[in-house]
Each structure stands twice: as structure tokens, then as C-alpha cells.
Write an enzyme that holds these catalytic residues in place. Structure first.
Site, mmCIF file in Angstrom:
data_model
loop_
_atom_site.group_PDB
_atom_site.id
_atom_site.type_symbol
_atom_site.label_atom_id
_atom_site.label_comp_id
_atom_site.label_asym_id
_atom_site.label_seq_id
_atom_site.Cartn_x
_atom_site.Cartn_y
_atom_site.Cartn_z
ATOM 1 N N HIS A 1 32.269 43.427 31.038
ATOM 2 C CA HIS A 1 31.760 42.536 30.001
ATOM 3 C C HIS A 1 30.473 41.841 30.462
ATOM 4 C CE1 HIS A 1 35.885 42.284 27.821
ATOM 5 N NE2 HIS A 1 35.140 43.276 27.389
ATOM 6 N N HIS B 1 38.820 47.409 32.377
ATOM 7 C CA HIS B 1 39.896 46.558 31.864
ATOM 8 C C HIS B 1 41.216 47.308 31.680
ATOM 9 C CE1 HIS B 1 35.915 45.308 30.325
ATOM 10 N NE2 HIS B 1 36.304 44.135 30.761
ATOM 11 N N CYS C 1 40.264 48.772 36.991
ATOM 12 C CA CYS C 1 40.314 48.046 38.266
ATOM 13 C C CYS C 1 41.682 48.261 38.915
ATOM 14 C CB CYS C 1 40.092 46.558 38.020
ATOM 15 S SG CYS C 1 40.318 45.549 39.505
ATOM 16 N N HIS D 1 42.572 40.312 24.003
ATOM 17 C CA HIS D 1 41.682 40.679 25.107
ATOM 18 C C HIS D 1 41.933 42.127 25.489
ATOM 19 C CE1 HIS D 1 39.982 40.888 29.176
ATOM 20 N NE2 HIS D 1 39.174 39.921 28.763
ATOM 21 N N GLU E 1 41.980 43.762 28.218
ATOM 22 C CA GLU E 1 42.910 44.004 29.326
ATOM 23 C C GLU E 1 44.355 43.856 28.850
ATOM 24 O OE1 GLU E 1 44.497 41.936 33.407
ATOM 25 O OE2 GLU E 1 42.346 41.729 32.997
ATOM 26 N N CYS F 1 43.699 37.913 39.876
ATOM 27 C CA CYS F 1 43.091 38.658 40.981
ATOM 28 C C CYS F 1 42.373 37.748 41.965
ATOM 29 C CB CYS F 1 42.171 39.754 40.439
ATOM 30 S SG CYS F 1 40.515 39.214 40.040
ATOM 31 N N SER G 1 31.513 39.860 36.456
ATOM 32 C CA SER G 1 30.768 41.008 35.935
ATOM 33 C C SER G 1 29.275 40.738 35.827
ATOM 34 C CB SER G 1 31.336 41.428 34.573
ATOM 35 O OG SER G 1 31.455 40.318 33.708
#
Length: 315
Positions: free
Chosen positions: A46, A79, A101, A129, A131, A201, A274
């Protein structure tokens, strides 16, 4: 005319994380291997600057697999995607490269394991979203319930079996918000199973910690990042909660609201996971054009994480 003095605090870590760096390299390597165009389902990460740079090299960004021709490679974004997407690519015999990821993939594996063990899963995350859509799409409809806050937890209907519950989280949430929702789940369902390590993360956690360290020193915070970047938006929220009087999301230096910074003498700068360092340097140069700037780094952690690219690109 003498420029006003300004102390610029650079938060570290900031900017690109290992998962973003890997995803961008995957698109670049795919173009080198198969030539242009290479299709990418959803923005690879993004950030418009990054996406535009890859588009100039030969990437074509689409929202759905049906927009891709059968005879060109397709890359799945960092994502993650629902299981139905790679399954359809395989059915069409497409060359597909997964740039998900590895830390998002870890969440997918955890959820799949819990489902196989008969548990209903509560996914902590933001509705819609990309993800979250990918994570929920790992399992059949009804296997996962999305919760966004402790209030959502309080409103959950009584589960069929309290002993068969688990939770997972979106990787880019506010650390504090995720912890509050996890605490609410554990308070209501003491037997609920969770990940061995929290799903938020390392890069999200580290960037938020750096902002918390910078906040007491500054009057304003600039977060370089895109408006659709979850981890960047969370950095703005974290800065405000940590006591920063003014916090602004700025995709580029040209987006900074300079009028809001009139009279300040200390500003913090960070970047979402990002946003490349090139944009950080652009912002520093913009400040130097207007102020007599002294730069100080505030480092709370060092990152040396690196993820391998898929084997299909290395053979």
C-alpha cells in the site's frame, strides 16, 4: 531572511520491512524473468510511489484474477489472498507467484491448524482490509468471526463449545488495541487458544515503539505513508495517544500541511512499513528548505530480518 530553527527527530526503525522489501523484489524479479507485462493482483504493497515505480517497469495492477490473461504471470500481493485465488490460477494453468508476507502466511497456517482441530476462530482485525479478506478466505464460510474491539467481544453470541475456540490477529494492528481485544477474549473465554507468539508483526511493533519514544520530545509528528496503509494509520494513532499534540499522515513531502506546523520547534518523522527511505529523504529536504534543521535519530530497535524470494524466481 533567517530560517527558523527546527529539531527533527527521525524514528528508527521506520519504512520498509522485510515483507515489503521481499514483495517488491518479487515483482521486479518476475519482470526480469518473464518480461513485461507481469500482472499483480491488488497493489503489491500500500504505497502509490512504490506501485507507480513498478508500473513503470512493466507491472499491471488489477483487483481480481479474472482481469489477468492466462498466458502472463500473476503475482499475489504481500497482504495475502483467499485460498480460492491460487486454486483458480492453478485451474487456468497460470504462472502464479505468491508474494504474501511470511508473517501473514504464519497467521494463515495457525488458523488452518485451529480449524483442523475443530476450533472456531476469532480474527482480530479491521473489516474489509485486504489482509483480513485473505485470512478469512483461508477457511470455509462461518469458520471465522471477525472482531475489532473489546466491545465486539462483549457482543459475541455464546459459542457452541467454549473449549473449542482460538484467536488470530491482523499483522498491522495497533499493538495496544490488539492487546486490549485479546485480553477481552481471554477474560470471556479463559480456555481460548492463541498463537505461540503474537501475530502483530515485528515491524509494526517496532515502528510503534519508536513513535512512542519520539512522542515526548516533539510537538508534531509526520508519518510518511499511504491513506490505505493500515500500519501507517496506526502510527498516527499511536503518536496521538503517546501525547503528540499534532500528528499527520503524509504520502509525500508535497502533502505536508505546513500551516499546521507554524511555531513548532521539534518535529518527529517516521514512515510506514511500505514507504521507502527515498520518501523520508524527500521530507527531510522539504524541512531543510524551510528551516535551519538539526537532525537526531531516536532508535529503539535494530532489524536484520530477511525473507527469501520464492524458488520459482531463483531457478
Amino acid at each position: 531572511m533567517t530560517k527558523p530553527a527546527l529539531k527533527l527527530y527521525l524514528a528508527a526503525p521506520r519504512g520498509f520491512c522485510a515483507g515489503v522489501d521481499r514483495a517488491v523484489r518479487i515483482v521486479e524479479m518476475a519482470i526480469e524473468k518473464w518480461g513485461a507485462p507481469v500482472y499483480v493482483r491488488h497493489e503489491i504493497v500500500h504505497n502509490k510511489f512504490v506501485v507507480d515505480g513498478l508500473r513503470a517497469k512493466g507491472a499491471i495492477f488489477v483487483e481480481e484474477l479474472e482481469e489477468c490473461p492466462d498466458d502472463r504471470p500473476v503475482v499475489f500481493s504481500a497482504h495475502g489472498v483467499p485460498k480460492s485465488v491460487p486454486a483458480e490460477a492453478a485451474r487456468r494453468e497460470m504462472i502464479a507467484v505468491d508474494a504474501t508476507c511470511p508473517l501473514v502466511s504464519k497467521v494463515h497456517i495457525e488458523m488452518t491448524r485451529h480449524h483442523a482441530e475443530g476450533r472456531h476462530i476469532y480474527l482480530i482485525g479491521h473489516a474489509g482490509h485486504i489482509e483480513v479478506v485473505g485470512s478469512m478466505g483461508q477457511l470455509p464460510p462461518g469458520a471465522v468471526t471477525l472482531v475489532d474491539s473489546p466491545a465486539d467481544v462483549a457482543a459475541l453470541p455464546e459459542p457452541a463449545d467454549r473449549a473449542k475456540l482460538a484467536f488470530a490477529t491482523q499483522t498491522t494492528l495497533s499493538v495496544d488495541d490488539a492487546a486490549a481485544t485479546i485480553d477481552a477474549l481471554r477474560a470471556r473465554f479463559p480456555e481460548i487458544a492463541g498463537p505461540h507468539r503474537e501475530d502483530v508483526c515485528y515491524a509494526t511493533t517496532n515502528r510503534q515503539a519508536a513513535v512512542k519514544a519520539v512522542a515526548p520530545k516533539i510537538q508534531a509528528l509526520i508519518v510518511i505513508g499511504a491513506p490505505n496503509s493500515s500500519n501507517s494509520l496506526r502510527l498516527v494513532e499511536v503518536g496521538r495517544r503517546a501525547g503528540c499534540a499534532y500528528a499527520q499522515l503524509a504520502p509525500r513531502a508535497s502533502d505536508i500541511d505546513w500551516r499546521a506546523l507554524e511555531g513548532v520547534s521539534a518535529v518527529g518523522v517516521t514512515a510506514g512499513a511500505s514507504a521507502p527511505e527515498e520518501l523520508v529523504n524527500e521530507v527531510i529536504d522539504a524541512f531543510r528548505a524551510r528551516y535551519e534543521v538539526e537532525v537526531e535519530m531516536v532508535e529503539t530497535a535494530r532489524e536484520d530480518v530477511e525473507f527469501k524470494t520464492p524458488r520459482i524466481l531463483r531457478i
